[in-house]
Design an enzyme around this catalytic site. Structure first.
Site, PDB file in Angstrom:
ATOM      1  N   LEU A 128      58.040  -3.596  64.358  1.00 53.79           N
ATOM      2  CA  LEU A 128      57.041  -3.233  65.357  1.00 53.79           C
ATOM      3  C   LEU A 128      57.056  -1.718  65.543  1.00 53.79           C
ATOM      4  O   LEU A 128      58.069  -1.141  65.929  1.00 53.79           O
ATOM      5  CB  LEU A 128      57.323  -3.940  66.676  1.00 53.79           C
ATOM      6  N   THR A 129      55.945  -1.085  65.237  1.00 57.31           N
ATOM      7  CA  THR A 129      55.828   0.361  65.321  1.00 57.31           C
ATOM      8  C   THR A 129      54.401   0.748  65.679  1.00 57.31           C
ATOM      9  O   THR A 129      53.444   0.149  65.174  1.00 57.31           O
ATOM     10  CB  THR A 129      56.271   1.036  64.006  1.00 57.31           C
ATOM     11  N   GLY A 150      61.180  -1.140  66.920  1.00 56.52           N
ATOM     12  CA  GLY A 150      61.593   0.144  66.382  1.00 56.52           C
ATOM     13  C   GLY A 150      61.109   1.359  67.121  1.00 56.52           C
ATOM     14  O   GLY A 150      61.549   2.456  66.860  1.00 56.52           O
ATOM     15  N   ASP A 202      60.739   6.757  68.650  1.00 59.48           N
ATOM     16  CA  ASP A 202      59.560   7.438  68.125  1.00 59.48           C
ATOM     17  C   ASP A 202      58.801   8.287  69.136  1.00 59.48           C
ATOM     18  O   ASP A 202      57.888   9.005  68.759  1.00 59.48           O
ATOM     19  CB  ASP A 202      58.568   6.417  67.562  1.00 59.48           C
ATOM     20  N   ASN A 205      59.037  11.083  71.033  1.00 57.29           N
ATOM     21  CA  ASN A 205      58.855  12.530  70.963  1.00 57.29           C
ATOM     22  C   ASN A 205      59.413  13.140  69.678  1.00 57.29           C
ATOM     23  O   ASN A 205      58.690  13.402  68.741  1.00 57.29           O
ATOM     24  CB  ASN A 205      59.511  13.205  72.185  1.00 57.29           C
ATOM     25  N   ARG A 206      60.693  13.339  69.671  1.00 55.96           N
ATOM     26  CA  ARG A 206      61.327  14.088  68.593  1.00 55.96           C
ATOM     27  C   ARG A 206      61.254  13.401  67.235  1.00 55.96           C
ATOM     28  O   ARG A 206      61.167  14.056  66.208  1.00 55.96           O
ATOM     29  CB  ARG A 206      62.782  14.338  68.977  1.00 55.96           C
ATOM     30  N   HIS A 207      61.290  12.079  67.203  1.00 54.36           N
ATOM     31  CA  HIS A 207      61.325  11.337  65.935  1.00 54.36           C
ATOM     32  C   HIS A 207      60.044  10.554  65.709  1.00 54.36           C
ATOM     33  O   HIS A 207      60.075   9.446  65.175  1.00 54.36           O
ATOM     34  CB  HIS A 207      62.525  10.396  65.917  1.00 54.36           C
ATOM     35  N   LEU A 252      51.896  -3.627  68.677  1.00 55.48           N
ATOM     36  CA  LEU A 252      51.493  -4.479  69.785  1.00 55.48           C
ATOM     37  C   LEU A 252      50.072  -4.104  70.202  1.00 55.48           C
ATOM     38  O   LEU A 252      49.678  -2.943  70.089  1.00 55.48           O
ATOM     39  CB  LEU A 252      52.457  -4.318  70.958  1.00 55.48           C
TER      40      LEU A 252
END
Length: 82
Positions: A27-28, A47, A51, A53-55, A73
């Site tokens: 799930l991303t 996952g 995600d 901000n930085r990644h 989602l």
């Protein structure tokens, strides 16, 4: 997480836990596929926690690298998950 029925946390790398990734969906938010229904035979990997901000995009890139299907989602789409 203890209060989430059916949820488990495992800190090992995904590829070690699931050598056969055919039943996984990562799930991303970057996925083009919108999750429409939950399948009991599928394991869903959450996952997006890293995600924000930085990644940004890290989990989507990891899923693609491992050959794992992705979905997002239907947040903000007006759709419901069945």
């Amino acid at each position: 997480v203890e209060s989430w029925r059916g949820a488990a946390v495992d800190e090992r790398p995904l590829e070690d836990v699931f050598p056969d990734r055919s039943s996984l969906v990562y799930l991303t938010a970057e996925s083009e596929t919108v999750l429409q229904e939950v399948d009991a035979a599928t394991t869903y990997v959450i996952g997006g926690f890293v995600d924000r901000n930085r990644h940004k995009g890290a989990t989507h890139a990891k899923a693609l690298q491992l050959g794992v299907r992705t979905a997002r989602l239907p947040i903000g789409d007006g759709d419901a998950i069945v």
